[in-house]
Scaffold this motif. Structure first.
Motif, mmCIF file in Angstrom:
data_model
loop_
_atom_site.group_PDB
_atom_site.id
_atom_site.type_symbol
_atom_site.label_atom_id
_atom_site.label_comp_id
_atom_site.label_asym_id
_atom_site.label_seq_id
_atom_site.Cartn_x
_atom_site.Cartn_y
_atom_site.Cartn_z
ATOM 1 N N LEU A 56 3.375 12.384 30.643
ATOM 2 C CA LEU A 56 3.036 13.501 30.041
ATOM 3 C C LEU A 56 3.264 14.716 30.914
ATOM 4 N N ILE A 57 4.150 15.558 30.396
ATOM 5 C CA ILE A 57 4.371 16.669 31.498
ATOM 6 C C ILE A 57 3.491 18.173 30.961
ATOM 7 N N ARG A 58 2.973 18.569 31.862
ATOM 8 C CA ARG A 58 2.256 19.729 31.701
ATOM 9 C C ARG A 58 2.568 20.772 33.023
ATOM 10 N N THR A 59 2.595 22.025 32.514
ATOM 11 C CA THR A 59 2.936 23.062 33.677
ATOM 12 C C THR A 59 1.708 24.346 33.638
ATOM 13 N N SER A 60 1.962 25.130 34.749
ATOM 14 C CA SER A 60 1.579 26.482 34.653
ATOM 15 C C SER A 60 2.187 27.093 33.476
ATOM 16 N N PRO A 61 1.230 28.269 32.892
ATOM 17 C CA PRO A 61 1.879 29.111 31.724
ATOM 18 C C PRO A 61 3.203 29.542 32.120
ATOM 19 N N LYS A 62 4.069 29.447 30.715
ATOM 20 C CA LYS A 62 5.300 29.722 30.749
ATOM 21 C C LYS A 62 5.387 30.887 29.590
ATOM 22 N N ARG A 63 6.352 31.754 29.823
ATOM 23 C CA ARG A 63 6.586 32.720 29.039
ATOM 24 C C ARG A 63 7.399 32.210 28.050
ATOM 25 N N TRP A 64 8.382 31.391 28.302
ATOM 26 C CA TRP A 64 8.965 30.862 27.263
ATOM 27 C C TRP A 64 9.991 29.521 28.044
ATOM 28 N N TRP A 65 10.458 28.385 26.962
ATOM 29 C CA TRP A 65 11.348 27.539 27.570
ATOM 30 C C TRP A 65 12.782 27.856 27.092
ATOM 31 N N GLY A 66 13.828 27.413 27.745
ATOM 32 C CA GLY A 66 15.126 27.908 27.277
ATOM 33 C C GLY A 66 16.071 26.916 27.718
ATOM 34 N N THR A 67 17.241 26.614 27.082
ATOM 35 C CA THR A 67 18.473 25.905 27.544
ATOM 36 C C THR A 67 19.295 26.776 27.934
ATOM 37 N N PRO A 68 20.447 26.309 28.796
ATOM 38 C CA PRO A 68 21.624 26.938 29.152
ATOM 39 C C PRO A 68 22.613 27.177 27.918
ATOM 40 N N THR A 69 23.842 27.691 28.206
ATOM 41 C CA THR A 69 24.553 28.073 27.150
ATOM 42 C C THR A 69 25.552 26.621 26.833
ATOM 43 N N GLN A 70 25.593 25.710 27.780
ATOM 44 C CA GLN A 70 26.461 24.729 27.620
ATOM 45 C C GLN A 70 25.253 23.268 27.925
ATOM 46 N N ALA A 71 25.479 22.318 26.876
ATOM 47 C CA ALA A 71 24.875 21.227 27.017
ATOM 48 C C ALA A 71 25.363 20.299 28.400
ATOM 49 N N LEU A 72 24.546 19.606 28.802
ATOM 50 C CA LEU A 72 25.031 18.715 30.011
ATOM 51 C C LEU A 72 25.907 17.812 29.552
ATOM 52 N N GLU A 73 25.841 17.115 28.340
ATOM 53 C CA GLU A 73 26.881 16.269 27.925
ATOM 54 C C GLU A 73 27.168 16.552 26.392
ATOM 55 N N PRO A 74 28.173 17.752 26.343
ATOM 56 C CA PRO A 74 28.760 18.179 24.908
ATOM 57 C C PRO A 74 29.759 17.268 24.331
#
Length: 339
Positions: free
Chosen positions: A142-160
């Motif tokens: 279970l993953i928890r973090t300090s407050p974030k504005r948002w989560w995002g992914t890069p333009t390119q997938a790791l395995e496209p």
């Protein structure tokens, strides 16, 4: 090389600057890839891939400097290292953007943490940096973090390319951790695993208004929680690498599973950020003179399997509170992070 303090020990490999692992109270939270020490790597593999696991420092994170392998020279070339009972000091043989890079790893009696300090002296330019802890989650987490504005992914997938592997998130995309845009619908990236076989990378941008940045990973079935701590004014990004059987080519071969990369850094280059949405802190490390990066990782016993709700610090302690009401208080050097 090995150092130890009361309640904690650490192994360090100076040939690539990698923390092989650390143990606190019988818990050893860091991952080791199944091929380490057993198989030869492909000719074009970065040196750190042969030793994949543990924790290492990347500069430039996610990129190359000239002829350097991925993640730069720090995890891919030798360090000159010396040790006392509780501290390792090391200097990278190669330079990073012209800078001399040194490393300090320190343990303290009664503290379940590894205190890391990386210092650049000289050089020029702005280098993306990140620590790269690889957490072992054989029964999930279970993953928890300090407050974030948002989560995002890069333009390119790791395995496209489906002929090589698969990524399960949308790229690029933004969203909240509990319902992030996925290829086949919303994904809860605050859990691990959340898909049967995938390779994904997602970045959390720190919210404003707090100094202590933290990531807490409850390791299900292990009786402990992994902690990653930083100063948000220096490292404003939490990057999570979900590696769970999503690469089919050697040496991965669909078998690299149960690994969560917790990568705390300043690496705006990983995202396509517009000019009107600056990070809450610099998106890279500006070299010149002496500049440093401090980061703390550790683990502590965690009864039950609840997620962490808050992590706070005061004086010489760190307090971790769980969703089930459990509270743990441990020794912590607050001043190390400059908080």
């Amino acid at each position: 090389m090995r150092i130890a303090a009361s309640g904690i020990s650490l192994r360090f490999d100076p040939s690539l600057g990698i923390i092989d692992g650390f143990e606190t109270g019988g818990a050893a939270p860091l991952h080791t890839a199944p091929w380490v020490g057993r198989e030869a790597m492909p000719d074009d593999a970065a040196p750190h891939l042969a030793r994949l696991g543990g924790d290492f420092f990347c500069a430039p994170f996610g990129g190359h400097e000239g002829t350097s392998p991925a993640h730069g020279w720090p995890p891919n070339s030798p360090w000159h290292a010396e040790a006392t009972a509780t501290m390792i000091t090391a200097t990278l043989e190669k330079r990073v953007f012209g800078a001399r890079l040194s490393k300090e790893l320190t343990l303290r009696d009664g503290h379940p943490f590894v205190y890391q300090r990386h210092v650049f002296r000289g050089g020029s330019g702005c280098v993306p940096v990140a620590n790269h802890a690889n957490v072992s989650l054989p029964a999930g987490g279970l993953i928890r973090t300090s407050p974030k504005r948002w989560w995002g992914t890069p333009t390119q997938a790791l395995e496209p390319d489906p002929a090589c592997g698969r990524s399960a998130l949308q790229y690029p995309a933004r969203g909240m951790a509990e319902a992030f845009p996925g290829r086949d619908g919303p994904c809860d990236i605050s859990r691990f695993p959340w898909a049967p076989a995938h390779e994904d990378f997602v970045v959390g941008i720190e919210a404003a208004g707090h100094g202590l940045g933290w990531t807490a990973v409850t390791r299900l079935g292990q009786g402990d929680v992994f902690l990653s701590l930083r100063n948000t004014a220096v490292l404003p990004m939490t990057m999570l690498w979900h590696s769970h059987g999503g690469r089919d080519y050697a040496p991965w071969s669909g078998r690299h599973r149960n690994c969560l990369g917790v990568e705390e850094g300043a690496a705006a280059v990983m995202l396509d950020l517009s000019a009107d949405e600056p990070l809450p802190a610099p998106g890279c490390l500006a070299l010149g003179g002496q500049v440093e990066v401090r980061h703390v990782i550790g683990t502590m016993p965690w009864p039950g399997e609840a997620a962490v709700e808050t992590v706070t610090c005061s004086d010489d302690t760190l307090t971790v509170r769980g969703a089930d009401g459990h509270v743990a208080v441990v020794g912590f050097d607050v001043g190390f992070l400059g908080l």
